[in-house]
Enzyme design. Structure first.
Site, PDB file in Angstrom:
ATOM      1  N   GLY A  14       0.798  -1.790   0.230  1.00 52.62           N
ATOM      2  CA  GLY A  14      -0.131  -0.064   0.322  1.00 52.62           C
ATOM      3  C   GLY A  14       0.752   1.265  -0.063  1.00 52.62           C
ATOM      4  N   THR A  15       1.951   1.069  -0.472  1.00 44.46           N
ATOM      5  CA  THR A  15       2.693   2.265  -0.532  1.00 44.46           C
ATOM      6  C   THR A  15       1.738   3.805  -1.210  1.00 44.46           C
ATOM      7  OG1 THR A  15       4.043   2.244  -2.098  1.00 44.46           O
ATOM      8  CG2 THR A  15       5.035   1.450  -0.268  1.00 44.46           C
ATOM      9  N   ASN A  16       1.380   2.951  -2.598  1.00 40.70           N
ATOM     10  CA  ASN A  16       0.277   4.193  -3.388  1.00 40.70           C
ATOM     11  C   ASN A  16      -0.297   4.925  -2.656  1.00 40.70           C
ATOM     12  OD1 ASN A  16       1.993   4.677  -6.417  1.00 40.70           O
ATOM     13  ND2 ASN A  16       2.304   1.775  -6.390  1.00 40.70           N
ATOM     14  N   MET A  93      -3.585  -6.831  -7.507  1.00 36.00           N
ATOM     15  CA  MET A  93      -3.442  -7.630  -8.274  1.00 36.00           C
ATOM     16  C   MET A  93      -4.501  -8.815  -8.520  1.00 36.00           C
ATOM     17  SD  MET A  93      -0.738  -6.586  -7.714  1.00 36.00           S
ATOM     18  CE  MET A  93       0.515  -6.189  -6.865  1.00 36.00           C
ATOM     19  N   ILE A  95      -7.077  -9.145 -11.927  1.00 31.65           N
ATOM     20  CA  ILE A  95      -7.598  -8.833 -13.221  1.00 31.65           C
ATOM     21  C   ILE A  95      -9.442  -9.000 -13.162  1.00 31.65           C
ATOM     22  CG2 ILE A  95      -7.941  -8.837 -16.208  1.00 31.65           C
ATOM     23  CD1 ILE A  95      -5.043  -9.978 -15.507  1.00 31.65           C
ATOM     24  N   LEU A  96      -9.520  -7.528 -13.493  1.00 33.18           N
ATOM     25  CA  LEU A  96     -10.712  -7.265 -13.273  1.00 33.18           C
ATOM     26  C   LEU A  96     -12.174  -8.042 -14.949  1.00 33.18           C
ATOM     27  CD1 LEU A  96     -11.201  -4.176 -11.150  1.00 33.18           C
ATOM     28  CD2 LEU A  96     -11.780  -6.466  -9.970  1.00 33.18           C
ATOM     29  N   ASN A 110      -5.664   3.654 -12.879  1.00 34.32           N
ATOM     30  CA  ASN A 110      -5.100   1.987 -12.320  1.00 34.32           C
ATOM     31  C   ASN A 110      -3.389   2.410 -12.185  1.00 34.32           C
ATOM     32  OD1 ASN A 110      -3.696  -0.659 -11.649  1.00 34.32           O
ATOM     33  ND2 ASN A 110      -2.966  -0.882 -13.895  1.00 34.32           N
ATOM     34  N   HIS A 112       0.048   1.312 -13.083  1.00 35.17           N
ATOM     35  CA  HIS A 112       1.282   0.079 -13.510  1.00 35.17           C
ATOM     36  C   HIS A 112       3.058   0.645 -13.454  1.00 35.17           C
ATOM     37  CE1 HIS A 112       1.626  -3.917 -15.992  1.00 35.17           C
ATOM     38  NE2 HIS A 112       2.864  -3.401 -16.672  1.00 35.17           N
TER      39      HIS A 112
HETATM   40  C1  GAR Z   1       3.828  -0.848  -8.017  1.00 31.23           C
HETATM   41  O1  GAR Z   1       4.429  -1.704  -8.614  1.00 31.23           O
HETATM   42  C2  GAR Z   1       2.194  -1.225  -8.484  1.00 31.23           C
HETATM   43  O2  GAR Z   1       2.241  -0.009  -9.493  1.00 31.23           O
HETATM   44  C3  GAR Z   1       1.968  -2.415  -8.654  1.00 31.23           C
HETATM   45  O3  GAR Z   1       2.379  -3.166  -7.667  1.00 31.23           O
HETATM   46  C4  GAR Z   1       3.065  -2.285  -6.987  1.00 31.23           C
HETATM   47  C5  GAR Z   1       2.557  -2.175  -5.194  1.00 31.23           C
HETATM   48  O4  GAR Z   1       2.959  -1.775  -4.769  1.00 31.23           O
HETATM   49  N1  GAR Z   1       0.949  -2.948  -9.762  1.00 31.23           N
HETATM   50  C6  GAR Z   1       1.115  -3.854 -10.325  1.00 31.23           C
HETATM   51  O5  GAR Z   1       2.177  -4.464 -11.261  1.00 31.23           O
HETATM   52  C7  GAR Z   1      -0.195  -4.021 -11.599  1.00 31.23           C
HETATM   53  N2  GAR Z   1      -0.051  -4.309 -12.702  1.00 31.23           N
HETATM   54  P1  GAR Z   1       2.006  -0.715  -2.835  1.00 31.23           P
HETATM   55  O6  GAR Z   1       1.645  -1.795  -2.383  1.00 31.23           O
HETATM   56  O7  GAR Z   1       3.255  -0.271  -2.253  1.00 31.23           O
HETATM   57  O8  GAR Z   1       0.946  -0.014  -3.479  1.00 31.23           O
END
Ligand code: GAR
Length: 201
Positions: A14-16, A93, A95-96, A110, A112
């Protein structure tokens, strides 16, 4: 002032999500507000981040559903309960399906961790994306924020930011650089842009 209601879907660290919470607190996101965080993993650290920020959380597990369509329906029910306008996939993670994405045209965002159309689509997620970029030997990678449609990583691009690959990078080092220099910047900016567009309609 009216704000777009945001629902964030997560699966991991969940850093994003944290970047979105911080952007809300620092005034980068002004036209939207995170109302609920939904996880498909009970132990996702993202849930702790949401709770600390005082945001409601919900967990929807595939194993508690008879099939994928029930899983998606439970997510839809939660989004409906919170009257969500914008759905952000922040490290979600799963796919919908088209039946899910077609309900929310240009309302699902999203992030990516590559410059789409490189290193994207089915099977490209998380650390694998960076492993593949290093394996290929590209010198520049980055992150993309895009709308979600029925094609995995195929929806309209909202923002992209390039990140340099350095000699000796490991997938972990590269992942961290892409997050710091791209994802955590363009995801909040994109969410603000979409929120502003929605409330001004
Ligand atoms: C992030 O790097 C995001 O871009 C990637 O997973 C990580 C989640 O990190 N997403 C994908 O690869 C989607 N196809 P987070 O939980 O720390 O945000």
């Amino acid at each position: 002032m009216k704000k777009a209601k945001i629902g964030v879907l997560v699966s991991g660290g969940g850093t994003n999500l944290q970047a979105l919470i911080d952007a809300q607190n620092s005034g980068i996101i002004t036209d939207g507000e995170i109302k609920v965080v939904i996880s498909n993993k009970a132990d996702a650290y993202a849930l702790e981040r949401a709770k600390k920020a005082g945001i409601d959380t919900e967990v929807v597990l595939k194993k508690d559903c008879v099939d994928f369509s029930e899983f998606e329906q439970k997510i839809i029910d939660t989004l409906t309960k919170y009257e969500i306008d914008i759905i952000v996939l922040a490290g979600f993670m799963s796919i919908l399906s088209e039946s899910f994405t077609s309900r929310y045209p240009e309302r699902i965002i999203n992030v990516h961790p590559s410059l789409i159309p490189s290193f994207c689509g089915k099977g490209f997620y998380g650390l694998t994306v960076h492993e593949k970029a290093l394996e290929y030997g590209v010198k520049v990678t980055g992150a993309t924020v895009h709308f979600v449609n029925e094609i995995p990583d195929g929806g309209k691009i909202i923002m992209q930011k390039a990140v340099e690959i350095k000699e000796g990078d490991t997938p972990e080092v590269l992942q961290k650089r892409v997050m710091e220099q791209a994802e955590w910047i363009i995801l909040p900016q994109s969410v603000q842009k979409v929120a502003k567009d929605i409330i001004s309609k």
